[in-house]
Design an enzyme around this catalytic site. Sequence first.
Site, short mmCIF file in Angstrom:
data_model
loop_
_atom_site.label_atom_id
_atom_site.label_comp_id
_atom_site.label_asym_id
_atom_site.label_seq_id
_atom_site.Cartn_x
_atom_site.Cartn_y
_atom_site.Cartn_z
N CYS A 69 0.71 -1.35 0.28
CA CYS A 69 -0.18 0.18 0.02
C CYS A 69 0.75 0.93 -0.04
O CYS A 69 1.13 2.16 1.70
CB CYS A 69 -0.86 -0.22 1.45
SG CYS A 69 -1.89 1.38 1.11
N CYS A 103 -0.30 4.47 1.95
CA CYS A 103 -0.50 3.79 3.67
C CYS A 103 1.07 4.21 3.76
O CYS A 103 1.79 5.19 4.69
CB CYS A 103 -0.49 3.21 4.40
SG CYS A 103 -1.70 2.00 3.57
N ASP A 104 2.11 3.41 3.25
CA ASP A 104 3.68 3.29 3.67
C ASP A 104 4.49 4.45 2.49
O ASP A 104 5.70 4.70 2.87
CB ASP A 104 4.05 2.34 3.79
CG ASP A 104 2.91 1.35 4.21
OD1 ASP A 104 2.86 1.62 5.36
OD2 ASP A 104 2.94 0.00 4.09
#
Length: 310
Positions: free
Chosen positions: A134, A137-138
């Site tokens: 992701c 997200c990261d």
Amino acid sequence: MSKVYDVIIIGAGPAGLSAGIYAGRARLSTLIIEKEKDGGQIVLTSEVENYPGCLEGESGPTLVDRMAEQAKHFGAEKVYDEIIEVNLEGKEKVLKGKKGEYLGKTVIVATGATSRPIGCPGEKTFTGKGVSYCATCDGAFFEDFEVYVVGGGDTAVEEALYLTKFARKVSIIHRRNELRAAKSIQDKAKANPKIDFIWDSVVKEIKGDGIVDTMIIENVKTGELTEVKADEDDGTFGIFVFIGYVPKTKIFEDMLELQKGYIVTDENMNTNIEGVYAAGDIRVKSLRQVVTAAADGAIAAVQAEKYLEQ
Ligand code: NAP
């Protein structure tokens, strides 16, 4: 005695939420059961460019938030639970979750799919420690680092573009020498000075000491193995994996007709069991997009309504 819902929807991605909007709006008692987080795969997407009405800057999470709000507005209830066993035969469908049991006259399966892993040694060990599925997200963890994106489809190339906002260099590792992604997305990536390509290659192993610092890549044409090491000053790099999805149909295996793990439906989302529908990425279809998932959800809910009227 447990309440018997008119419609139970498993999964709160675009298909499930759209079904919730239509079922709620039809004044059917509706329950959406979600395992952990609303949105499904689309919340991993940093920019949704092609859902009608979405303009620049619309992200997966913002779009999903509005869908969830809309389903709630029309009266669809929601619980967070993981369904582990189902009995879909008979007039009353029984869904057993880790937290409780749910009864429905109809069921819409919208469980979607999960990211496909590479399956190489070290991948599991370093998930969350350099390996990610992701970018939204990261990605920010890799500000000014090098990252590698595995895959050659729309997701891989779009997310590689997104990662250039953070990383100083993004290398796309693809097992062939041409991308599968749409031409318009390819053109953007090829014109981006931060992106380069490692063709005909697959990741064979991921290594590190607590966090990723080494990766072995194999050239599938020559068999040559290359060791990619983290820059000394960085000490690590990111590996973002976008090589497609695996459908979440395990609990339906004995009951619903599947094809390569996906649920077979007709064009009205009917499965092989009366009163049970499938919608979104989970079903056999030619185009897995938010727009087709939302359409599936709407059709499934309307079909459930018709079935209940009978
Ligand atoms: P996808 O289209 O299935 O592409 C998967 C990519 O991963 C392919 O390039 C494939 O290589 C590669 N791959 C598969 N298994 C692999 C393995 N074991 N090792 C290495 N590489 C592997 O998946 P996706 O990109 O996630 O897209 C899924 C669906 O969503 C598609 O229908 C796509 O069009 C859609 N989507 C659309 C948009 C958009 O329109 N903006 C954005 C994201 C996703 P090969 O090419 O060699 O098979």
